[in-house]
Design an enzyme around this catalytic site. Structure first.
Site, short mmCIF file in Angstrom:
data_model
loop_
_atom_site.label_atom_id
_atom_site.label_comp_id
_atom_site.label_asym_id
_atom_site.label_seq_id
_atom_site.Cartn_x
_atom_site.Cartn_y
_atom_site.Cartn_z
N LYS A 22 -5.26 -8.13 11.31
CA LYS A 22 -4.85 -8.94 10.26
C LYS A 22 -3.73 -8.41 9.26
O LYS A 22 -2.85 -9.05 8.83
CB LYS A 22 -6.45 -9.18 9.41
CG LYS A 22 -5.96 -9.72 7.80
CD LYS A 22 -7.20 -9.74 7.20
CE LYS A 22 -7.68 -8.81 6.27
NZ LYS A 22 -6.90 -8.65 5.02
N ASN A 23 -4.07 -7.18 8.84
CA ASN A 23 -3.01 -6.55 8.16
C ASN A 23 -1.86 -6.37 8.76
O ASN A 23 -0.75 -5.71 7.76
CB ASN A 23 -3.69 -5.33 7.28
CG ASN A 23 -4.57 -5.64 6.29
OD1 ASN A 23 -4.94 -7.02 6.09
ND2 ASN A 23 -5.60 -4.92 5.86
N CYS A 117 -8.98 -9.09 -9.12
CA CYS A 117 -9.46 -8.95 -7.74
C CYS A 117 -10.66 -8.30 -7.71
O CYS A 117 -10.99 -7.40 -8.29
CB CYS A 117 -8.29 -7.95 -6.85
SG CYS A 117 -8.94 -7.70 -5.17
N ARG A 122 -5.42 -4.05 -8.92
CA ARG A 122 -4.61 -4.00 -7.97
C ARG A 122 -3.25 -4.33 -8.56
O ARG A 122 -2.78 -5.37 -8.25
CB ARG A 122 -4.92 -4.85 -6.68
CG ARG A 122 -6.20 -4.25 -6.14
CD ARG A 122 -6.76 -4.99 -5.01
NE ARG A 122 -5.96 -4.91 -3.74
CZ ARG A 122 -6.11 -5.71 -2.62
NH1 ARG A 122 -7.00 -6.56 -2.65
NH2 ARG A 122 -5.19 -5.63 -1.39
N VAL A 124 0.93 -4.37 -9.25
CA VAL A 124 2.07 -4.72 -8.29
C VAL A 124 3.23 -4.01 -8.72
O VAL A 124 4.59 -4.30 -8.44
CB VAL A 124 2.51 -6.14 -7.83
CG1 VAL A 124 1.13 -6.67 -6.87
CG2 VAL A 124 2.43 -6.92 -9.02
N ASP A 308 -10.82 0.34 3.79
CA ASP A 308 -11.34 -0.89 4.60
C ASP A 308 -12.60 -0.63 5.13
O ASP A 308 -13.17 -1.52 5.94
CB ASP A 308 -10.28 -1.74 5.25
CG ASP A 308 -9.17 -2.20 4.45
OD1 ASP A 308 -9.44 -2.32 3.19
OD2 ASP A 308 -7.95 -2.55 4.95
N ARG A 400 -12.23 -14.80 6.35
CA ARG A 400 -10.90 -14.59 5.89
C ARG A 400 -10.31 -13.55 6.86
O ARG A 400 -8.96 -13.45 7.01
CB ARG A 400 -10.93 -13.94 4.50
CG ARG A 400 -11.07 -14.98 3.37
CD ARG A 400 -10.89 -14.65 1.86
NE ARG A 400 -9.59 -13.44 1.99
CZ ARG A 400 -9.55 -12.43 1.41
NH1 ARG A 400 -10.54 -11.98 0.53
NH2 ARG A 400 -8.57 -11.50 1.51
N1 EPU Z 1 -0.84 0.46 -6.62
C1 EPU Z 1 -0.11 0.69 -7.51
N2 EPU Z 1 0.89 -0.03 -7.70
C2 EPU Z 1 1.50 -1.03 -7.07
C3 EPU Z 1 0.66 -1.30 -5.79
C4 EPU Z 1 -0.55 -0.48 -5.54
O1 EPU Z 1 -0.69 1.43 -8.39
O2 EPU Z 1 2.40 -1.64 -7.24
C5 EPU Z 1 -2.08 1.25 -6.00
C6 EPU Z 1 -3.53 0.34 -6.01
O3 EPU Z 1 -3.99 0.09 -7.16
C7 EPU Z 1 -4.47 1.37 -5.12
C8 EPU Z 1 -3.45 2.00 -4.18
O4 EPU Z 1 -2.11 1.93 -5.03
O5 EPU Z 1 -5.19 2.20 -5.86
C9 EPU Z 1 -3.13 1.17 -2.84
O6 EPU Z 1 -2.89 -0.42 -2.89
P1 EPU Z 1 -2.14 -0.88 -1.88
O7 EPU Z 1 -0.82 -1.54 -2.64
O8 EPU Z 1 -1.71 0.16 -0.72
O9 EPU Z 1 -3.09 -2.04 -1.30
P2 EPU Z 1 -2.68 -3.33 -0.79
O10 EPU Z 1 -1.31 -3.09 0.00
O11 EPU Z 1 -2.69 -4.49 -1.71
C10 EPU Z 1 -3.34 -2.99 1.82
C11 EPU Z 1 -4.44 -4.06 2.41
C12 EPU Z 1 -5.84 -4.00 1.87
C13 EPU Z 1 -6.05 -2.25 1.91
C14 EPU Z 1 -5.12 -1.52 1.08
C15 EPU Z 1 -5.54 0.10 1.02
C16 EPU Z 1 -3.05 -5.87 3.26
C17 EPU Z 1 -2.74 -7.24 3.16
N3 EPU Z 1 -4.34 -5.32 2.48
O12 EPU Z 1 -3.38 -3.74 0.33
O13 EPU Z 1 -6.77 -4.59 2.91
O14 EPU Z 1 -7.44 -2.13 1.51
O15 EPU Z 1 -3.84 -1.93 1.62
O16 EPU Z 1 -5.38 0.37 2.62
O17 EPU Z 1 -2.60 -5.10 3.98
C18 EPU Z 1 -8.72 -5.73 3.57
O18 EPU Z 1 -8.16 -5.90 4.59
O19 EPU Z 1 -10.02 -5.82 3.24
C19 EPU Z 1 -7.82 -5.23 2.39
C20 EPU Z 1 -8.28 -5.31 1.12
#
Ligand code: EPU
Length: 437
Positions: A22-23, A117, A122, A124, A308, A400
């Site tokens: 998925k990811n 969330c 979370r 960006v 995850d 999902r």
């Molecule tokens: N973070 C920041 N700033 C940002 C982005 C992230 O501080 O701009 C922090 C987050 O708050 C978190 C850490 O960095 O503490 C990691 O977050 P990340 O951005 O890596 O997570 P994500 O990209 O939003 C993806 C997966 C998630 C998975 C996480 C961690 C996808 C679509 N989603 O999320 O998957 O848990 O990486 O590996 O790839 C799931 O599949 O159930 C799921 C939640």
């Protein structure tokens, strides 16, 4: 809304295959906006998240069609739209992955901020900082990110925050940099296999990227990318969830079509907790007997144990022969499963970003419900081990991100069935009444 009814206590046996990741599929689908010719993706799982992103892409002029052979064809038929609404991004955060590709290919992107969330804060900010470093003019207005750039320009971008690198942030910046003018260096990049897969997909379209799988990515921007076919990697989280389902029931099963090389630390921890794990090519066999040895984990960015899988691991440790500590270094608040696991008889104390699990001899079936995808999976696992019947409600979260999970579990002999919540009149009754039927 559907629920899952599970009759627990039956050891899983047999063999089942995992689907595509998925990811990996979601950012790759989003990156198809960059392609100037059609793209055919093999191994895209049939999930609600994939349907949601297909809808988002449809609004952006990318036609998404499942072919008879199962491949997904993505083709840009209108390159004018640039806006993705709150309705879609709030339903699925991964929709935010269209930001980088839209900006790079169409010069403008208006994408809703994802907002709150279930699994915690979370932000960006790193996505936006990265795209701004490539020369984008970025504003946040009325809940939307408005990003503009006639052509992005290569730069140095650092993508690691206090809790490690960002996965989808790396996807967004990498997908933008492949069309920027000149060279981009991303440091603090995510190492996750899903990011490597995205990079390989982009390379298959003609992008120039070095360093995939390391924390430094070097990208030489191109003016245009082509199209073509690509196969998505197997889902390592689904594979590990099925292995843990086997372990928690004291069963013996083989998970086929997997990528064991993406599960190094997970397999090591499974062995440490007492499971016998054998790898043969793309097949992983596990057999487990009795209660596991208590085994601490810290969920970390790759190659660590993934966040995850934190909740599924906790379900198993709820039955361990002692106390284990489970810490989530990525999402310190991702513990919504704790209260529900307690309803099944687990003994868990939370403190900040960790949970202390004191293993119990048995769990007992109950009616539970989860508020996020992986927490739902943990409840299904606990239900497979619990005495009597467990009903897991609100399984749309599960749908999902897992492709027919109950079907795969049934192939492993689990007694699990889907039913509309409205049909379960006795849901409000004490579990003993449900069990007694
Ligand atoms: N973070 C920041 N700033 C940002 C982005 C992230 O501080 O701009 C922090 C987050 O708050 C978190 C850490 O960095 O503490 C990691 O977050 P990340 O951005 O890596 O997570 P994500 O990209 O939003 C993806 C997966 C998630 C998975 C996480 C961690 C996808 C679509 N989603 O999320 O998957 O848990 O990486 O590996 O790839 C799931 O599949 O159930 C799921 C939640």
């Amino acid at each position: 809304m559907d629920a899952l009814r599970i009759r627990g206590g039956i050891p899983l046996h047999g063999e089942v295959a995992v689907g595509g990741s998925k990811n990996a599929a979601l950012p790759i689908m989003a990156a198809s906006i960059l392609a100037s010719e059609p793209v055919w993706l093999e191994g895209v799982p049939q999930l609600n998240d994939v349907d949601t992103l297909s809808l988002v892409l449809g609004h952006l002029g990318v036609e998404v069609k499942r072919q008879r052979d199962g491949r997904l064809k993505l083709e840009t038929v209108d390159s004018r739209p640039t806006r993705t609404d709150y309705e879609h991004v709030s339903r699925m955060r991964a929709s935010f992955c269209v930001l980088g590709p839209l900006l790079a290919r169409r010069g403008r992107a208006v994408v809703s901020l994802p907002g709150g969330c279930q699994i915690g804060d979370r932000p960006v900010d790193l996505h936006l900082k990265g795209l701004a470093a490539l020369g984008a003019n970025i504003k946040v207005e009325h809940g939307y990110v408005v990003a503009e750039a006639q052509r992005l320009v290569g730069a140095h971008v650092h993508l690691s925050g206090s809790r490690g690198p960002t996965v989808t942030g790396t996807a967004n910046v990498l997908s933008a940099a492949v069309l920027a003018r000149g060279r981009t260096t991303i440091t603090g990049a995510a190492l996750e296999p899903e990011i490597v897969d995205l990079g390989r997909f982009l390379k298959s379209l003609g992008a120039k990227i070095d360093g995939l799988g390391t924390s430094t990515l070097e990208i030489e921007g191109r003016c245009e990318l082509g199209g073509g076919g690509y196969r998505i990697i197997p889902d390592r989280i689904e594979a590990a969830t099925l292995l843990l389902a086997t372990a928690i029931t004291g069963g013996s099963a083989t998970i086929g079509g997997a990528a064991p090389e993406h599960l190094g630390q997970v397999l090591e921890h499974l062995r440490r907790a007492g499971a016998d794990v054998q790898v043969d090519g793309d097949r992983i066999s596990l057999s487990a007997r009795g209660r596991p040895a208590p085994t601490d984990i810290v969920a970390q960015p790759y190659p660590g144990v993934p966040t995850d899988l934190q909740s599924q691991w906790m379900a198993w440790m709820a039955l361990a022969r002692g106390r284990s500590v489970i810490r989530d270094q990525v999402f310190g608040d991702r513990f919504s499963h704790v209260a529900e696991l307690k309803r099944l008889g687990a003994k868990i104390e939370r403190a900040g970003d960790l949970a202390v699990v004191s293993g119990v001899e048995r769990l007992t079936g109950a009616c539970v419900m989860a508020s996020d995808l992986r927490a739902s999976a943990a409840l299904v696992l606990a239900g497979l081990a619990a005495e009597g019947e467990t009903v897991v409600r609100r399984i749309y979260h599960l749908d999902r991100g897992y492709e027919r999970l109950e079907g795969k579990l049934r192939r492993l002999q689990a007694q699990i069935a889907r039913a509309p919540e409205s049909a379960l009149e006795d849901l409000a009754q004490p579990p003993s009444i449900i069990t007694g039927r």
